[in-house]
Design a protein around this motif. Structure first.
Motif, mmCIF file in Angstrom:
data_model
loop_
_atom_site.group_PDB
_atom_site.id
_atom_site.type_symbol
_atom_site.label_atom_id
_atom_site.label_comp_id
_atom_site.label_asym_id
_atom_site.label_seq_id
_atom_site.Cartn_x
_atom_site.Cartn_y
_atom_site.Cartn_z
ATOM 1 N N SER A 319 0.830 -1.206 0.000
ATOM 2 C CA SER A 319 0.000 0.000 0.000
ATOM 3 C C SER A 319 0.864 1.255 0.000
ATOM 4 O O SER A 319 0.563 2.241 -0.691
ATOM 5 N N MET A 322 2.180 2.064 -3.351
ATOM 6 C CA MET A 322 1.177 2.585 -4.276
ATOM 7 C C MET A 322 0.634 3.945 -3.844
ATOM 8 O O MET A 322 -0.399 4.396 -4.345
ATOM 9 N N SER A 381 5.719 -2.160 -11.750
ATOM 10 C CA SER A 381 5.605 -0.878 -11.059
ATOM 11 C C SER A 381 6.984 -0.333 -10.689
ATOM 12 O O SER A 381 7.252 0.872 -10.820
ATOM 13 N N THR A 405 0.891 2.055 -12.539
ATOM 14 C CA THR A 405 -0.481 1.638 -12.248
ATOM 15 C C THR A 405 -0.669 0.129 -12.306
ATOM 16 O O THR A 405 -1.722 -0.380 -11.885
ATOM 17 N N GLY A 407 0.878 -1.868 -10.494
ATOM 18 C CA GLY A 407 1.027 -2.353 -9.133
ATOM 19 C C GLY A 407 -0.289 -2.644 -8.437
ATOM 20 O O GLY A 407 -0.359 -3.504 -7.552
ATOM 21 N N GLN A 408 -1.353 -1.937 -8.805
ATOM 22 C CA GLN A 408 -2.653 -2.154 -8.174
ATOM 23 C C GLN A 408 -3.162 -3.567 -8.404
ATOM 24 O O GLN A 408 -3.934 -4.106 -7.608
ATOM 25 N N CYS A 466 9.290 4.057 -2.670
ATOM 26 C CA CYS A 466 8.309 3.133 -3.271
ATOM 27 C C CYS A 466 8.997 1.870 -3.800
ATOM 28 O O CYS A 466 8.448 0.757 -3.697
ATOM 29 N N SER A 470 8.228 -1.901 -2.296
ATOM 30 C CA SER A 470 7.777 -2.940 -3.240
ATOM 31 C C SER A 470 8.631 -4.196 -3.116
ATOM 32 O O SER A 470 8.113 -5.322 -3.075
#
Length: 508
Positions: A319, A322, A381, A405, A407-408, A466, A470
């Motif tokens: 989270s 993202m 991502s 995007t 990654g969602q 980020c 990840s």
């Protein structure tokens, strides 16, 4: 190969047992739903040819059930779109004088964004435990939606930063009931091999909102600015709050309840099959049925399961990675275009992410693989973050948004894996989903500070954080995969030693 003589004998037996359909002036009557699961298991013998006919009946009823249910779930997508618009409207209001009018300075806006998810953290677990014991979850979720719609309208009337801060916390407190509740509701209707696609379908509401929510908000503030003496950002909250209430009232009669609750939109055989499908899906045949429900605490079991906290932290890191989504209009604006163009450019990356999520989720369901369908999108991502760091070239940075995007999709597959892994008892599954999602969404609290204006327009430090989160998330899910793999091996060894048939296995 079936011998011709035996085949003719079976045909003769079927014909002797065949009863023609009864026709009446009102139409054609149909055979009731097939027998219980125990009858099905005994129907595979050669002297029971009615199993084939019953199985065909089940396929017909099941297709009809899923078609009706999917239409109801589609309304959940609309609610999630509205929900996410309410979560992110502050980012659009920021572009229209929100900070200046309320006297925000420094990291005040970041605090306003983060405080929203503090309410999420406290509400999700108790809400899902309460939802598990309700007969009408449709009324509960809809009522919560009406409340947060009213609070959103009040956001447009605030005059001070602290009043806005308090309202954002309370809105997050109430909105937290919806997403984990919706995910749990899906797990009470769909089987494990059906959940991936449906969870992706539900979560596409977030992508659609990210794609068009900012543009929709821009239309509101552009056309209503100054009307009745209210500034543009106030109208944004007024309109979106009113829209939320309208959708909530409609949801009361559209959202499905649990299979065990009366559902007027289902035929009797469809209702029976819906219950039966969930009974068949239970991985453990000893689901503490001998204990009264009031003495059994799924929440306590979930709290004691280390995997719940492990996956929660992994989702927390995901989270955080993202968090760029909360500031997507700001990142789009770094390419140097005007406000309207920047908002238009937000849409294509999220549209691609939505389309890809269906493909990945369907493939994950078909193959039974979860981990690699989480790691793949997160790696894409990471590639986007690296591209954004490497240059300020407009074209390259825009391509990087398309990769980010992706990654969602990992979050969608992770939620599906959670429902597959904690599927033994309904009460534990409700608690596990809520606890994991609480810890996961808490990642948005701290990550709201990943994007201070002083780090722009390159935001190199933000992207580096980020990338790190990840990688850590992928590593934690890999360890979970290894653990579940060992559990499967242990179960297989036990079955072989005791001469038992092959049982359920964890998806990897």
């Amino acid at each position: 190969m079936i011998e011709p003589g035996k085949l003719y004998a079976h045909i003769g037996t079927w014909l002797s047992r065949w009863k023609p359909l009864n026709l009446s002036s009102s139409g054609m009557s149909y055979r009731p739903l097939l027998a219980d699961v125990d009858d099905l298991s005994s129907g595979s013998s050669d002297d029971n040819p009615t199993f084939t006919l019953d199985y065909i009946d089940r396929l017909t009823v099941e297709k009809r059930l899923l078609r009706k249910l999917d239409l109801r779930v589609a309304f959940l997508v609309l609610i999630l779109i509205v929900n996410n618009m309410d979560c992110t409207n502050a980012a659009v209001a920021r572009l229209h004088g929100y900070e200046e009018d309320l006297g925000m300075v420094g990291n005040d806006f970041n605090t306003l964004v983060g405080i929203f998810y503090v309410g999420y953290f406290f509400t999700q677990a108790p809400s899902n435990m309460f939802l598990d014991r309700m007969m009408r979850p449709s009324l509960y979720l809809s009522s919560c939606m009406v409340i947060w719609g009213c609070l959103t309208i009040l956001m447009g009337a605030v005059q001070t930063y602290h009043a806005s801060l308090i309202l954002r916390f309370v809105i997050g407190f109430v909105e937290a009931t919806f997403f984990p509740g919706a995910v749990f509701l899906l797990s009470r209707w769909y089987k494990g091999n059906e959940l991936g696609l449906r969870t992706a379908f539900l979560s596409c509401g977030v992508s659609i909102s990210n794609a068009f929510g900012a543009l929709f908000a821009s239309g509101i503030v552009g056309s209503l600015d100054g009307t009745l003496g209210f500034t543009a950002w106030r109208w944004l909250f007024f309109v979106e709050g009113t829209l939320t209430i309208v959708v909530a009232v409609s949801a009361m009669g559209i959202l499905p309840d649990f299979p065990s609750s009366p559902n007027v939109w289902l035929l009797p055989d469809e209702q029976t099959l819906a219950k039966q499908r969930m009974e068949e899906e239970v991985t453990s045949k000893n689901e503490h049925k001998s204990k009264p429900r009031e003495y059994y605490s799924g929440l306590a079991e979930a709290l004691m399961d280390w995997r719940v906290w492990w996956v929660g932290v992994a989702l927390h890191l995901m989270s955080a990675s993202m968090s760029f989504g909360m500031f997507f209009p700001t990142l789009s604006a770094t390419m140097g275009y005007n406000e309207t163009t920047s908002l238009l450019l937000c849409a294509p990356p999220w549209i691609l992410g939505t389309a890809t999520s269906f493909v990945v989720a369907r493939h994950s369901d078909a193959t039974g693989d979860r981990f690699w369908h989480i790691a793949g999108p997160l790696l894409a991502s990471i590639a986007g973050f690296i591209l954004a760091i490497s240059t300020m070239n407009t074209t390259v940075r825009y391509i990087s948004l398309f990769l980010m995007t992706q990654g969602q999709i990992a979050y969608v597959i992770a939620l599906t894996w959670i429902m597959n892994t904690f599927s033994q008892a309904q009460s534990k599954r409700a608690a596990a989903i809520a606890l994991i999602n609480s810890v996961g969404t808490a990642g948005a609290i701290g990550s709201s500070y990943f994007w201070p204006s002083s780090w722009g327009p390159s935001y190199v430090n933000s992207y580096m954080i980020c990338i790190l989160t990840s990688i850590m998330s992928i590593a934690m899910f890999w360890i979970l995969r290894m653990h579940l793999s060992r559990c499967n091996e242990a179960a297989e060894a036990e079955e072989k030693s005791l001469g038992l048939p092959k049982g359920q296995r964890y998806l990897l």
